[in-house]
Scaffold this motif. Structure first.
Motif, PDB file in Angstrom:
ATOM      1  N   ILE A 133       0.875  -1.170   0.000  1.00  0.00           N
ATOM      2  CA  ILE A 133       0.000   0.000   0.000  1.00  0.00           C
ATOM      3  C   ILE A 133       0.913   1.221   0.000  1.00  0.00           C
ATOM      4  CG2 ILE A 133      -1.774   1.296   1.233  1.00  0.00           C
ATOM      5  CD1 ILE A 133      -2.703  -1.351   2.455  1.00  0.00           C
ATOM      6  N   ASN A 134       0.937   1.935  -1.110  1.00  0.00           N
ATOM      7  CA  ASN A 134       1.742   3.149  -1.245  1.00  0.00           C
ATOM      8  C   ASN A 134       0.842   4.363  -1.194  1.00  0.00           C
ATOM      9  OD1 ASN A 134       4.159   1.804  -1.451  1.00  0.00           O
ATOM     10  ND2 ASN A 134       4.325   1.984  -3.670  1.00  0.00           N
ATOM     11  N   ILE A 135       1.228   5.341  -0.400  1.00  0.00           N
ATOM     12  CA  ILE A 135       0.414   6.550  -0.225  1.00  0.00           C
ATOM     13  C   ILE A 135       1.303   7.777  -0.352  1.00  0.00           C
ATOM     14  CG2 ILE A 135      -1.112   7.836   1.324  1.00  0.00           C
ATOM     15  CD1 ILE A 135      -1.659   5.133   2.761  1.00  0.00           C
ATOM     16  N   ILE A 136       0.909   8.704  -1.203  1.00  0.00           N
ATOM     17  CA  ILE A 136       1.568  10.008  -1.315  1.00  0.00           C
ATOM     18  C   ILE A 136       0.553  11.073  -0.922  1.00  0.00           C
ATOM     19  CG2 ILE A 136       2.664  11.687  -2.836  1.00  0.00           C
ATOM     20  CD1 ILE A 136       3.591   9.369  -4.594  1.00  0.00           C
ATOM     21  N   VAL A 137       0.883  11.877   0.075  1.00  0.00           N
ATOM     22  CA  VAL A 137       0.041  12.992   0.500  1.00  0.00           C
ATOM     23  C   VAL A 137       0.750  14.284   0.122  1.00  0.00           C
ATOM     24  CG1 VAL A 137      -1.038  14.189   2.441  1.00  0.00           C
ATOM     25  CG2 VAL A 137      -0.943  11.681   2.414  1.00  0.00           C
ATOM     26  N   LEU A 138       0.089  15.096  -0.688  1.00  0.00           N
ATOM     27  CA  LEU A 138       0.666  16.362  -1.143  1.00  0.00           C
ATOM     28  C   LEU A 138      -0.135  17.509  -0.554  1.00  0.00           C
ATOM     29  CD1 LEU A 138       2.612  17.960  -2.924  1.00  0.00           C
ATOM     30  CD2 LEU A 138       1.042  17.623  -4.831  1.00  0.00           C
ATOM     31  N   THR A 139       0.533  18.376   0.207  1.00  0.00           N
ATOM     32  CA  THR A 139      -0.147  19.473   0.876  1.00  0.00           C
ATOM     33  C   THR A 139       0.692  20.740   0.751  1.00  0.00           C
ATOM     34  OG1 THR A 139      -1.178  20.137   2.969  1.00  0.00           O
ATOM     35  CG2 THR A 139       0.851  18.835   3.102  1.00  0.00           C
ATOM     36  N   ARG A 140       0.426  21.732   1.603  1.00  0.00           N
ATOM     37  CA  ARG A 140       1.129  23.009   1.492  1.00  0.00           C
ATOM     38  C   ARG A 140       1.524  23.520   2.883  1.00  0.00           C
ATOM     39  NH1 ARG A 140       0.273  25.634  -3.396  1.00  0.00           N
ATOM     40  NH2 ARG A 140       0.635  27.655  -2.444  1.00  0.00           N
ATOM     41  N   ASP A 141       2.654  24.242   2.911  1.00  0.00           N
ATOM     42  CA  ASP A 141       3.065  25.042   4.069  1.00  0.00           C
ATOM     43  C   ASP A 141       3.278  24.233   5.341  1.00  0.00           C
ATOM     44  OD1 ASP A 141       2.882  27.312   2.451  1.00  0.00           O
ATOM     45  OD2 ASP A 141       0.751  27.526   2.861  1.00  0.00           O
ATOM     46  N   PHE A 142       3.831  23.010   5.209  1.00  0.00           N
ATOM     47  CA  PHE A 142       4.106  22.177   6.373  1.00  0.00           C
ATOM     48  C   PHE A 142       5.512  22.426   6.912  1.00  0.00           C
ATOM     49  CE2 PHE A 142       1.228  18.200   6.743  1.00  0.00           C
ATOM     50  CZ  PHE A 142       0.100  19.009   6.719  1.00  0.00           C
ATOM     51  N   HIS A 143       5.609  22.576   8.213  1.00  0.00           N
ATOM     52  CA  HIS A 143       6.878  22.514   8.921  1.00  0.00           C
ATOM     53  C   HIS A 143       7.298  21.043   8.971  1.00  0.00           C
ATOM     54  CE1 HIS A 143       9.548  22.523  12.469  1.00  0.00           C
ATOM     55  NE2 HIS A 143       9.756  23.807  12.217  1.00  0.00           N
ATOM     56  N   ASP A 144       8.592  20.767   9.176  1.00  0.00           N
ATOM     57  CA  ASP A 144       9.062  19.384   9.266  1.00  0.00           C
ATOM     58  C   ASP A 144       8.307  18.585  10.327  1.00  0.00           C
ATOM     59  OD1 ASP A 144      10.857  19.891   7.272  1.00  0.00           O
ATOM     60  OD2 ASP A 144      12.658  19.734   8.515  1.00  0.00           O
ATOM     61  N   GLN A 145       7.966  19.259  11.419  1.00  0.00           N
ATOM     62  CA  GLN A 145       7.226  18.584  12.489  1.00  0.00           C
ATOM     63  C   GLN A 145       5.891  18.061  11.977  1.00  0.00           C
ATOM     64  OE1 GLN A 145       6.885  20.869  16.118  1.00  0.00           O
ATOM     65  NE2 GLN A 145       4.946  19.901  16.665  1.00  0.00           N
ATOM     66  N   ALA A 146       5.206  18.845  11.150  1.00  0.00           N
ATOM     67  CA  ALA A 146       3.913  18.425  10.600  1.00  0.00           C
ATOM     68  C   ALA A 146       4.086  17.283   9.600  1.00  0.00           C
ATOM     69  CB  ALA A 146       3.220  19.606   9.936  1.00  0.00           C
ATOM     70  N   LEU A 147       5.209  17.269   8.891  1.00  0.00           N
ATOM     71  CA  LEU A 147       5.467  16.167   7.969  1.00  0.00           C
ATOM     72  C   LEU A 147       5.486  14.833   8.714  1.00  0.00           C
ATOM     73  CD1 LEU A 147       8.344  17.627   5.721  1.00  0.00           C
ATOM     74  CD2 LEU A 147       5.934  17.368   5.100  1.00  0.00           C
ATOM     75  N   VAL A 148       6.191  14.819   9.855  1.00  0.00           N
ATOM     76  CA  VAL A 148       6.268  13.595  10.658  1.00  0.00           C
ATOM     77  C   VAL A 148       4.902  13.278  11.268  1.00  0.00           C
ATOM     78  CG1 VAL A 148       7.375  12.492  12.631  1.00  0.00           C
ATOM     79  CG2 VAL A 148       8.703  13.995  11.133  1.00  0.00           C
ATOM     80  N   ASP A 149       4.220  14.304  11.757  1.00  0.00           N
ATOM     81  CA  ASP A 149       2.884  14.130  12.330  1.00  0.00           C
ATOM     82  C   ASP A 149       1.945  13.498  11.303  1.00  0.00           C
ATOM     83  OD1 ASP A 149       1.595  14.358  14.719  1.00  0.00           O
ATOM     84  OD2 ASP A 149       1.012  16.452  14.482  1.00  0.00           O
TER      85      ASP A 149
END
Length: 303
Positions: free
Chosen positions: A116-132
């Protein structure tokens, strides 16, 4: 940002800050995201495979983050919710033997190529939010599997990429936040739909879902054939790119940023006809990385 398919690969191009669990992963900047279909019995070095693939596509390997899967790319599910997009391919041949009551040597019901491969593309994330967001994405995947009747939390080769356009101030993406709730719902829907498409032997192309608020919040599967809104702009328009792969282009001659309640601005392109003209659509399908200036110049010649 723009995305397109090349043979057995989903390619997403832009300027991203990513957190990836796939080959050549980690937290870093990159310009290309790939989900690539390999053969069912693939046993090569995944990083070498991605490196060779990048070179064959004329891309920089150091600026590429990729995922590999044996799942048919025609079952890809693409989901769009305002400026967030999620790409999912799902197969469950090899459930995690630690968490599943099904012995690793046995097939699960209705087996399909695993991962199961998942790519989530969003905007204006800090590195902390990427991990979250990795945690939120995984929680949504596990819930989708459980609700589909499976007793395992994933397969032994599952992978995820969280990608942000712009390194911004959003620090939290857990399920208690609005951002996290959006990710959770979208990933849950994507995994659920992608699992169903594994059993659809007639599926010949990826599926595109749009989160609509008209008539109450719900997900809509867009289909070019027999669209009830045709022609939404003019007779003879091309509808191949109904949901624009250039979105959000940010060109104010084509659209506008609008506010939706108290949320961040959303790009509205209801007055844009650029990618509906047959000449422009054909050109963009042949040249998916054509610049916006190039496309506008082409369109101006038709006026």
């Amino acid at each position: 940002m723009r995305y397109f398919l090349r043979s057995n690969s989903l390619i997403v191009r832009g300027k991203f800050r990513i957190c990836s669990s796939g080959p050549h992963g980690g937290i870093r900047n990159c310009t290309t995201l790939i989900n690539h279909q390999v053969q069912n019995d693939f046993s090569h070095d995944p990083e070498k495979e991605l490196e060779l693939l990048s070179y064959s596509l004329g891309l920089s390997y150091t600026d590429t983050a990729g995922l590999l899967t044996a799942v048919d790319m025609n079952t890809l599910c693409i989901l769009s919710w305002d400026t967030m997009m999620v790409f999912v391919t799902a197969g469950i041949t090899h459930p995690d033997p630690v968490q599943s009551s099904v012995p690793a040597s046995e097939d699960v019901p209705n087996p399909a190529p695993g991962t199961i491969n998942i790519i989530v593309l969003t905007r204006d994330f800090h590195d902390q939010a990427l991990v979250d967001a990795v945690i939120t994405t995984t929680e949504a995947k596990v819930l989708a599997l459980r609700d589909a009747g499976y007793d395992f939390a994933g397969t032994v080769t599952d992978a995820v990429i969280i990608a942000s356009e712009g390194q911004g101030t959003i620090r939290y993406a857990g399920s208690a936040t609005e951002t996290g709730q959006r990710i959770h719902e979208t990933v849950y829907t994507g995994v659920t739909k992608a699992l169903l498409r594994q059993s659809d032997t007639k599926k010949k192309k990826p599926s595109f879902f749009i989160r609509s608020g008209i008539g109450g919040p719900h997900w809509v599967l867009w289909e070019k054939e027999h669209c009830p809104y045709y022609p939404c702009h003019y007779q003879g328009q091309r509808c191949d790119l109904c949901y624009c792969p250039l979105y959000p282009c940010g060109d104010t001659t084509l659209g506008d940023w609008i506010l939706k309640s108290e949320r961040a601005p959303v790009w509205a392109c209801t007055r844009c006809l650029l990618n509906h003209h047959p000449l422009v659509t054909s050109h963009l399908l042949r040249n998916p990385e054509a610049t916006l200036l190039e496309l506008k110049s082409l369109y101006s010649k038709t006026l």
